[in-house]
Design a protein around this motif. Structure first.
Motif, PDB file in Angstrom:
ATOM      1  N   ASP A   1      16.896  11.617 -11.004  1.00  0.00           N
ATOM      2  CA  ASP A   1      18.067  12.154 -11.704  1.00  0.00           C
ATOM      3  C   ASP A   1      18.716  11.074 -12.559  1.00  0.00           C
ATOM      4  O   ASP A   1      19.118  11.324 -13.706  1.00  0.00           O
ATOM      5  CB  ASP A   1      19.086  12.700 -10.699  1.00  0.00           C
ATOM      6  CG  ASP A   1      18.613  13.985 -10.044  1.00  0.00           C
ATOM      7  OD1 ASP A   1      17.650  14.588 -10.549  1.00  0.00           O
ATOM      8  OD2 ASP A   1      19.211  14.377  -9.022  1.00  0.00           O
TER       9      ASP A   1
ATOM     10  N   THR B   1      16.118  10.261 -15.666  1.00  0.00           N
ATOM     11  CA  THR B   1      15.873  11.303 -16.669  1.00  0.00           C
ATOM     12  C   THR B   1      17.142  11.692 -17.433  1.00  0.00           C
ATOM     13  O   THR B   1      17.046  12.188 -18.551  1.00  0.00           O
ATOM     14  CB  THR B   1      15.280  12.550 -16.007  1.00  0.00           C
ATOM     15  OG1 THR B   1      16.166  13.007 -14.969  1.00  0.00           O
ATOM     16  CG2 THR B   1      13.914  12.236 -15.399  1.00  0.00           C
ATOM     17  N   SER B   2      18.302  11.476 -16.859  1.00  0.00           N
ATOM     18  CA  SER B   2      19.538  11.857 -17.552  1.00  0.00           C
ATOM     19  C   SER B   2      19.793  10.993 -18.772  1.00  0.00           C
ATOM     20  O   SER B   2      20.554  11.393 -19.674  1.00  0.00           O
ATOM     21  CB  SER B   2      20.727  11.767 -16.590  1.00  0.00           C
ATOM     22  OG  SER B   2      20.918  10.425 -16.146  1.00  0.00           O
ATOM     23  N   ASP B   3      19.175   9.816 -18.840  1.00  0.00           N
ATOM     24  CA  ASP B   3      19.390   8.897 -19.965  1.00  0.00           C
ATOM     25  C   ASP B   3      18.249   8.923 -20.969  1.00  0.00           C
ATOM     26  O   ASP B   3      18.207   8.098 -21.878  1.00  0.00           O
ATOM     27  CB  ASP B   3      19.578   7.467 -19.442  1.00  0.00           C
ATOM     28  CG  ASP B   3      20.855   7.310 -18.633  1.00  0.00           C
ATOM     29  OD1 ASP B   3      21.819   8.053 -18.905  1.00  0.00           O
ATOM     30  OD2 ASP B   3      20.888   6.456 -17.732  1.00  0.00           O
TER      31      ASP B   3
ATOM     32  N   SER C   1      18.032  16.925 -13.983  1.00  0.00           N
ATOM     33  CA  SER C   1      19.124  16.240 -14.680  1.00  0.00           C
ATOM     34  C   SER C   1      18.781  15.902 -16.124  1.00  0.00           C
ATOM     35  O   SER C   1      19.595  15.302 -16.830  1.00  0.00           O
ATOM     36  CB  SER C   1      19.503  14.961 -13.931  1.00  0.00           C
ATOM     37  OG  SER C   1      20.030  15.257 -12.655  1.00  0.00           O
ATOM     38  N   SER C   2      17.577  16.282 -16.571  1.00  0.00           N
ATOM     39  CA  SER C   2      17.187  16.006 -17.944  1.00  0.00           C
ATOM     40  C   SER C   2      17.977  16.880 -18.914  1.00  0.00           C
ATOM     41  O   SER C   2      18.233  18.056 -18.644  1.00  0.00           O
ATOM     42  CB  SER C   2      15.686  16.261 -18.140  1.00  0.00           C
ATOM     43  OG  SER C   2      15.303  16.104 -19.491  1.00  0.00           O
ATOM     44  N   ARG C   3      18.369  16.307 -20.043  1.00  0.00           N
ATOM     45  CA  ARG C   3      19.143  17.024 -21.049  1.00  0.00           C
ATOM     46  C   ARG C   3      18.272  17.630 -22.147  1.00  0.00           C
ATOM     47  O   ARG C   3      18.791  18.185 -23.123  1.00  0.00           O
ATOM     48  CB  ARG C   3      20.165  16.079 -21.691  1.00  0.00           C
ATOM     49  CG  ARG C   3      21.051  15.373 -20.672  1.00  0.00           C
ATOM     50  CD  ARG C   3      22.026  14.437 -21.345  1.00  0.00           C
ATOM     51  NE  ARG C   3      22.743  13.610 -20.372  1.00  0.00           N
ATOM     52  CZ  ARG C   3      23.671  12.713 -20.690  1.00  0.00           C
ATOM     53  NH1 ARG C   3      23.982  12.517 -21.959  1.00  0.00           N
ATOM     54  NH2 ARG C   3      24.259  11.997 -19.750  1.00  0.00           N
TER      55      ARG C   3
END
Length: 264
Positions: free
Chosen positions: A36, A39-41, A60-62
């Protein structure tokens, strides 16, 4: 349609059921938190998780387009739902165009693949330049690997029997050959390989202690890499070139001397 057994990977589905055990839940919680955070960044448009639908590596990927693939359609869970597998394929042959994905996540896939090098080559092929790959695996330099070796001799392995440990340095060497530059790497799950939840909880203090005193002996690891393309370089704004062209040029000293001589 399920992939024939001859073309599919070793039974990674056994790892899926193992993740429901106390030890598996311990590993899954650590990996989920680390995935999380990573992948969020990472930004882009298309992300793919290959295998192990029990872990939602892209939650959590955007990125707007996120897919999950596996070698077969998973069975229904206890509540009657089915994990959203959108592509069924052989891990060694990814059904995606070259340079089409921004992110690929491989949770423990290489450890169960008959040809892990080929899987990694396919990942490199489908990644765009500067695309990223994240790999999780079990650390062969850990107490968990020792417990697995002893369990295999006694006929009672601690982890799924078909898992083949691949060290992080070895993964890095493979990535280097494919121009995948390692960006980050983490180890985790320092508690001893207990099967019961109460003992895992009692040794929870070892997470902080392990990171400080024996950081490379965690039971699992996560490594992140970026696809580098030789010959590519960043180009600055075009106005820098235009300004350089219109910038006044200095007059060489020799020209000034010639002009003074002509005046005299």
């Amino acid at each position: 349609m399920p992939i024939p057994q001859s073309l599919s990977e070793k039974p990674i589905i056994a790892l899926g059921s193992w993740l429901e055990t106390p030890a598996g839940s311990y590993v899954r919680a650590w990996e989920q938190a680390r995935l999380d955070a990573l992948t969020s960044d990472i930004f882009g448009f298309n992300a793919l998780q290959i295998g192990l639908p029990q872990i939602d590596a892209l939650q959590s990927s955007r990125m707007p387009n996120k897919w999950l693939s596996d070698t077969q359609l998973p069975g229904k869970s206890l509540d009657g739902s089915r994990p959203p597998v959108v592509v069924v394929h052989d891990f060694a042959e990814l059904p995606f165009a070259s340079h089409s994905l921004d992110l690929v996540v491989l949770p423990h896939v290489l450890e169960f693949a008959p040809e892990p090098h080929q899987v990694l080559r396919e990942v490199e092929r489908v990644l765009i330049p500067e695309g990223q790959v994240i790999i999780t695996g079990f650390n062969p330099a850990s107490l968990w690997a020792v417990r697995q070796a002893v369990g295999r001799l006694s006929g009672a392995p601690f982890l799924p029997p078909h898992v083949e440990f691949i060290s992080m340095p070895r993964i890095k060497d493979w990535m280097k050959l494919l121009n995948l530059g390692v960006n980050r790497g983490y180890f985790g799950c320092y508690a001893p390989p207990f099967s019961r939840e109460k003992w895992l909880n009692r040794f929870a203090f070892m997470e902080e202690t392990g990171e400080r005193w024996w950081p490379y002996l965690g039971a699992v690891y996560v490594v992140q890499a970026i696809k580098r393309v030789k010959g590519m370089r960043l180009i600055g704004p075009a106005w820098n070139t235009r300004m350089a062209q219109v910038q006044p040029q200095g007059v060489p000293a020799t020209n000034r001397i010639r002009r003074l001589r002509q005046i005299k």
